[in-house]
Design a protein around this motif. Structure first.
Motif, PDB file in Angstrom:
ATOM      1  N   GLY A   1     -25.529  42.534  91.558  1.00 26.39           N
ATOM      2  CA  GLY A   1     -26.433  42.940  92.630  1.00 26.39           C
ATOM      3  C   GLY A   1     -26.076  42.248  93.925  1.00 26.39           C
ATOM      4  O   GLY A   1     -25.461  41.179  93.924  1.00 26.39           O
ATOM      5  N   ARG A   2     -26.456  42.878  95.072  1.00 25.99           N
ATOM      6  CA  ARG A   2     -26.195  42.254  96.360  1.00 25.99           C
ATOM      7  C   ARG A   2     -27.183  42.759  97.386  1.00 25.99           C
ATOM      8  O   ARG A   2     -27.773  43.833  97.231  1.00 25.99           O
ATOM      9  N   SER A   3     -27.360  41.993  98.441  1.00 31.76           N
ATOM     10  CA  SER A   3     -28.217  42.404  99.554  1.00 31.76           C
ATOM     11  C   SER A   3     -27.704  41.750 100.824  1.00 31.76           C
ATOM     12  O   SER A   3     -27.049  40.704 100.778  1.00 31.76           O
ATOM     13  N   THR A   4     -28.017  42.365 101.961  1.00 30.06           N
ATOM     14  CA  THR A   4     -27.546  41.849 103.247  1.00 30.06           C
ATOM     15  C   THR A   4     -28.630  42.013 104.302  1.00 30.06           C
ATOM     16  O   THR A   4     -29.194  43.093 104.464  1.00 30.06           O
ATOM     17  N   LEU A   5     -28.916  40.946 104.999  1.00 21.82           N
ATOM     18  CA  LEU A   5     -29.736  40.977 106.203  1.00 21.82           C
ATOM     19  C   LEU A   5     -28.846  40.424 107.311  1.00 21.82           C
ATOM     20  O   LEU A   5     -28.614  39.220 107.385  1.00 21.82           O
ATOM     21  N   THR A   6     -28.315  41.284 108.156  1.00 24.63           N
ATOM     22  CA  THR A   6     -27.317  40.867 109.129  1.00 24.63           C
ATOM     23  C   THR A   6     -27.545  41.554 110.471  1.00 24.63           C
ATOM     24  O   THR A   6     -28.376  42.454 110.597  1.00 24.63           O
TER      25      THR A   6
ATOM     26  N   LYS B   1     -35.294  39.495  96.652  1.00 23.69           N
ATOM     27  CA  LYS B   1     -35.948  40.689  96.086  1.00 23.69           C
ATOM     28  C   LYS B   1     -35.013  41.893  96.130  1.00 23.69           C
ATOM     29  O   LYS B   1     -34.906  42.664  95.159  1.00 23.69           O
ATOM     30  N   LEU B   2     -34.318  42.076  97.263  1.00 19.51           N
ATOM     31  CA  LEU B   2     -33.428  43.226  97.397  1.00 19.51           C
ATOM     32  C   LEU B   2     -32.248  43.129  96.430  1.00 19.51           C
ATOM     33  O   LEU B   2     -31.838  44.134  95.835  1.00 19.51           O
TER      34      LEU B   2
ATOM     35  N   ASP C   1     -31.266  45.680  93.469  1.00 16.68           N
ATOM     36  CA  ASP C   1     -29.954  46.301  93.401  1.00 16.68           C
ATOM     37  C   ASP C   1     -29.322  46.089  92.034  1.00 16.68           C
ATOM     38  O   ASP C   1     -28.613  46.964  91.522  1.00 16.68           O
ATOM     39  N   ALA C   2     -29.597  44.932  91.429  1.00 18.13           N
ATOM     40  CA  ALA C   2     -29.052  44.634  90.098  1.00 18.13           C
ATOM     41  C   ALA C   2     -29.845  45.286  88.978  1.00 18.13           C
ATOM     42  O   ALA C   2     -29.398  45.277  87.822  1.00 18.13           O
ATOM     43  N   GLY C   3     -31.018  45.840  89.312  1.00 22.14           N
ATOM     44  CA  GLY C   3     -31.870  46.398  88.268  1.00 22.14           C
ATOM     45  C   GLY C   3     -32.368  45.346  87.310  1.00 22.14           C
ATOM     46  O   GLY C   3     -32.624  45.626  86.140  1.00 22.14           O
ATOM     47  N   LEU C   4     -32.511  44.127  87.814  1.00 23.66           N
ATOM     48  CA  LEU C   4     -32.919  43.005  86.974  1.00 23.66           C
ATOM     49  C   LEU C   4     -34.388  42.704  87.226  1.00 23.66           C
ATOM     50  O   LEU C   4     -34.768  42.221  88.294  1.00 23.66           O
ATOM     51  N   THR C   5     -35.218  42.996  86.251  1.00 23.31           N
ATOM     52  CA  THR C   5     -36.651  42.747  86.341  1.00 23.31           C
ATOM     53  C   THR C   5     -36.989  41.440  85.651  1.00 23.31           C
ATOM     54  O   THR C   5     -36.581  41.209  84.507  1.00 23.31           O
ATOM     55  N   LEU C   6     -37.727  40.571  86.347  1.00 24.42           N
ATOM     56  CA  LEU C   6     -38.108  39.294  85.760  1.00 24.42           C
ATOM     57  C   LEU C   6     -39.358  39.466  84.908  1.00 24.42           C
ATOM     58  O   LEU C   6     -40.332  40.099  85.327  1.00 24.42           O
ATOM     59  N   THR C   7     -39.315  38.893  83.714  1.00 20.71           N
ATOM     60  CA  THR C   7     -40.440  38.928  82.784  1.00 20.71           C
ATOM     61  C   THR C   7     -40.707  37.519  82.277  1.00 20.71           C
ATOM     62  O   THR C   7     -39.927  36.592  82.504  1.00 20.71           O
ATOM     63  N   ASP C   8     -41.810  37.357  81.567  1.00 23.15           N
ATOM     64  CA  ASP C   8     -42.111  36.060  80.969  1.00 23.15           C
ATOM     65  C   ASP C   8     -41.039  35.642  79.974  1.00 23.15           C
ATOM     66  O   ASP C   8     -40.837  34.451  79.720  1.00 23.15           O
ATOM     67  N   GLU C   9     -40.321  36.610  79.418  1.00 21.39           N
ATOM     68  CA  GLU C   9     -39.309  36.317  78.414  1.00 21.39           C
ATOM     69  C   GLU C   9     -37.986  35.863  79.026  1.00 21.39           C
ATOM     70  O   GLU C   9     -37.241  35.105  78.403  1.00 21.39           O
ATOM     71  N   ASN C  10     -37.663  36.316  80.259  1.00 23.26           N
ATOM     72  CA  ASN C  10     -36.329  36.005  80.783  1.00 23.26           C
ATOM     73  C   ASN C  10     -36.316  35.102  82.013  1.00 23.26           C
ATOM     74  O   ASN C  10     -35.271  34.574  82.381  1.00 23.26           O
ATOM     75  N   ARG C  11     -37.472  34.909  82.691  1.00 25.21           N
ATOM     76  CA  ARG C  11     -37.449  34.234  83.987  1.00 25.21           C
ATOM     77  C   ARG C  11     -37.027  32.765  83.908  1.00 25.21           C
ATOM     78  O   ARG C  11     -36.532  32.216  84.884  1.00 25.21           O
ATOM     79  N   GLU C  12     -37.189  32.134  82.745  1.00 26.18           N
ATOM     80  CA  GLU C  12     -36.790  30.732  82.626  1.00 26.18           C
ATOM     81  C   GLU C  12     -35.276  30.559  82.574  1.00 26.18           C
ATOM     82  O   GLU C  12     -34.777  29.446  82.722  1.00 26.18           O
ATOM     83  N   ARG C  13     -34.562  31.670  82.374  1.00 27.24           N
ATOM     84  CA  ARG C  13     -33.093  31.610  82.342  1.00 27.24           C
ATOM     85  C   ARG C  13     -32.475  32.284  83.570  1.00 27.24           C
ATOM     86  O   ARG C  13     -31.294  32.565  83.594  1.00 27.24           O
TER      87      ARG C  13
ATOM     88  N   ALA D   1     -25.227  40.565  81.146  1.00 27.27           N
ATOM     89  CA  ALA D   1     -25.152  41.810  81.905  1.00 27.27           C
ATOM     90  C   ALA D   1     -24.900  42.999  80.991  1.00 27.27           C
ATOM     91  O   ALA D   1     -25.539  44.058  81.116  1.00 27.27           O
ATOM     92  N   ARG D   2     -23.977  42.842  80.053  1.00 29.47           N
ATOM     93  CA  ARG D   2     -23.694  43.937  79.119  1.00 29.47           C
ATOM     94  C   ARG D   2     -24.870  44.188  78.189  1.00 29.47           C
ATOM     95  O   ARG D   2     -25.176  45.341  77.846  1.00 29.47           O
ATOM     96  N   GLY D   3     -25.556  43.110  77.804  1.00 27.98           N
ATOM     97  CA  GLY D   3     -26.690  43.263  76.899  1.00 27.98           C
ATOM     98  C   GLY D   3     -27.814  44.088  77.481  1.00 27.98           C
ATOM     99  O   GLY D   3     -28.543  44.761  76.738  1.00 27.98           O
ATOM    100  N   ARG D   4     -27.973  44.064  78.797  1.00 25.54           N
ATOM    101  CA  ARG D   4     -29.048  44.868  79.408  1.00 25.54           C
ATOM    102  C   ARG D   4     -28.514  46.146  80.054  1.00 25.54           C
ATOM    103  O   ARG D   4     -29.262  46.875  80.712  1.00 25.54           O
TER     104      ARG D   4
END
Length: 628
Positions: A253-258, A317-318, A322-334, A472-475
């Motif tokens: 994922g990537r984002s730019t504010l420029t 956030k952006l 872009d990465a399609g990565l949603t934070l949950t209680d199960e993954n946010r600690e990693r 990345a491959r796992g999700r």
């Protein structure tokens, strides 16, 4: 200290000088005073009658050396670094999580990295500030992390004797812990008078105690909810830390504010067209970010955030989106966040300092002071976005973003996280622009863009999501590219100085290619740090020519380039301005876009090299690949 140990374990260094330093000032004192954090009496950590912390100043430095090197040169082995870990509370700008959850995660992760069981810890050098909220929270964290072993561990606070040394605290307290292991003595917690029911551990009150120990723990926690724990073994223990499950690292994922826009597509179009994205302000060219934060943050959320924090949170956030990565209680600690910033929170530093200078302590604003620390913005990311994994802020001037990328990469390779937000952000104030103007590095704006003698200055916020390949491959994530390797070197010429021959950058490029398993002929594009500074640009060109031979140079993506065998040399800063610490991540975003769009003259399937250098002679080179 932990990162220094990782640099040695990963083969990036044989020895590292590491530590911290901080000095008192009236402004700093006014800041802690306005938070009502200071004690009128010497700090009394964990005592029921404690009234706050005592500020101190100082420095501490350690020499870390790989074991075989120490043996070969006959260096004394004072202690062994067994493991470390970072975490974020994601709770409050200044107060720790009341249940100590974030700190406990750092302690547990450090023990896991060291391969140490809780019952092996005999002594904890605690953060122990003496504030009403910290001491109970840290007590709970220790119990949460060590379990039943917490009832038999000795805990003490060095701050009870020398005060809170802020940036030097972790280094000096590590040295105290090393001495405790050497002398087999648990240092005391001074000024302890009365037991607090909320603080129910053995705090070694007032008098040092002989204590047989092989392994000890040192904790430090910071504003913004950043936590760090370090596991040390006594010298000669020869305890082999747990080998991490290493993995490749990819970009998802990537984002730019420029100054070219707030979307990677806009940024690429500006680059492809060779369009300059700065405007003239008071005789110099400046790149501003036109950003409406309201779609991302409510007025209430922005109320105590400065522009650096806003840039960091929105770019985070952006990039996650872009990465399609949603934070949950199960993954946010990693999932963690590392922020690289060159000039840091200058807006907040100015807004806090000016009234203190003009009015004295009465002018200190407690709503602003927490934002004056460098890791405040990454703390806001943890609170607003929910990343609870490794959290830190790094700075290496104009190479700060490259530093964040390298640190995030190393944390992922060594299995300290599954994904890292590697952020870079810098904002411009009149004082910042004036400082660069006084240094004489800004080009004077001339008609028809014929500026000479320096660079345009810009603000930016850029983020990349780096992940372990297996995660990345796992999700099922779309993989944009891979980080093959990186290297860091120093010119060692002193503050504000650099090697005019570019020898340090040459070494960084060669090391990065070696670690990536590549030859110079394998590289298709070099994304340079060229920005218009005559001396530093000449040094980089000389270094590149020694490694790659003559290369075809272009600011943008236009033109057919050379014969296709030599790498193309790009200089995006000549279009977008010098974005202080965000240059390397911005180049990475453009490199990914070039592979996707395959513009004429840019090899689409060959790796890219990204260079970044600071005004102080710190050099980074990062190798990216288009495909896994």
């Amino acid at each position: 200290i932990g990162y220094a140990a990782e640099l040695i374990r990963s083969g990036q260094a044989d020895a590292v000088l590491t530590g911290g330093a901080d000095a008192l000032s009236d402004v700093l004192f006014a800041g802690f005073n306005c938070l009502e954090s200071l004690s009128p009496e010497p700090a009394a950590p964990y005592s029921k009658d404690r009234q706050g912390l005592s500020l101190g100043e100082g420095s501490g430095m350690l020499v870390l050396v790989r074991e075989d090197v120490a043996e070969r040169i006959g260096a004394p082995v004072l202690a062994e670094v067994l493991g470390y870990a970072l975490s974020a509370d994601g709770y409050h700008p200044t107060a720790p999580h009341p249940e100590g959850k974030g700190a406990a995660r750092a302690i547990r992760a450090a023990l896991g990295a060291a391969g140490v069981e809780p019952e092996e810890i005999r002594y904890v050098n605690s953060h122990g500030t003496g504030t009403p909220k910290n001491d109970p929270a840290e007590t709970k964290a220790t119990r949460l992390a060590l379990g039943a072993a917490a009832d038999t561990v000795a805990v003490s606070s060095t701050k009870s004797m020398i005060g809170h040394l802020l940036g030097a605290a972790g280094a000096v307290e590590c040295i105290v812990t090393v001495k405790a292991l050497q002398e087999q003595v648990a240092p005391p917690t001074a000024n302890y008078r009365e037991r607090d029911p909320e603080c129910d551990l053995d705090y070694v009150p007032n008098v040092a105690r002989p204590l047989a120990m092989d392994v000890a723990l040192s904790n430090n926690f910071a504003f913004g909810g950043a936590n760090a724990s370090l596991v040390l073994g006594r010298g000669g223990l020869r305890r082999t830390p747990k080998s991490p499950e290493r993995d490749r690292v990819v970009i998802t994922g990537r984002s730019t504010l420029t100054s070219a826009g707030t979307d990677p597509e806009e940024v690429w179009r500006a680059f492809a067209e060779g369009r300059a994205c700065t405007s003239v302000e008071d005789g110099v060219r400046i790149g501003r970010v036109a950003l409406d934060p309201s779609p991302f943050l409510s007025p209430r959320e922005r109320r105590r955030m400065d522009r650096l924090g806003i840039f960091s949170v929105i770019s985070a956030k952006l990039a996650l989106g872009d990465a399609g990565l949603t934070l949950t209680d199960e993954n946010r600690e990693r999932i963690g966040a590392i922020l690289g910033t060159g000039v840091g929170p200058m807006e907040s530093l100015e807004n806090f300092t000016r009234p203190v200078i003009e009015e004295g302590a009465a002018g200190a604003n407690p709503a602003i002071f927490p934002n004056t620390v460098y890791n405040a913005a990454v703390g806001q990311v943890a609170m607003q976005v929910g990343t609870l994994g490794p959290a830190s802020a790094v700075t290496a001037g104009h190479a700060a973003g490259a530093s964040a990328l390298c640190y995030g990469y190393d944390l992922l390779v060594s299995d300290q996280a599954d994904a890292m937000l590697c952020l870079a952000a810098d904002t411009l104030t009149d004082t910042v622009i004036g400082g660069y103007r006084d240094l004489g590095v800004l080009a004077k704006a001339e008609p028809e863009g014929r500026d000479q003698g320096g660079y345009a200055l810009a603000e930016a916020g850029v983020a990349l999501v780096l992940e372990r390949l297996s995660h990345a491959r796992g999700r099922g994530a779309a993989i944009l590219g891979e980080v093959l390797g990186c290297a860091i070197t120093s010119d060692a010429r002193g503050v504000g100085q650099y090697d005019p021959e570019g020898a340090g950058l040459e070494q960084a490029m060669r090391l990065a290619l070696e670690r990536a398993g590549l030859e110079p002929s394998d590289v298709g594009a070099i994304w340079s740090g060229l920005d218009g500074h005559p001396g530093i640009d000449a040094a980089e060109r000389a270094a590149i020519n020694r490694v790659f031979g003559d290369v075809s140079e272009d600011a943008g993506a236009g033109g057919a380039g050379g014969d296709g065998s030599a790498p193309r040399l790009f200089a995006p800063k000549l279009l977008f301005g010098e974005p202080v610490g965000a240059g390397a991540p911005l180049s990475a975003v453009l490199a990914l876009a070039a592979w996707q769009r395959r513009p004429e003259g840019v090899p689409s399937d060959r790796p890219a090299l990204i260079n970044s250098c600071s005004l102080g002679g710190t050099n980074f080179s990062i190798v990216l690949a288009a495909h896994v």
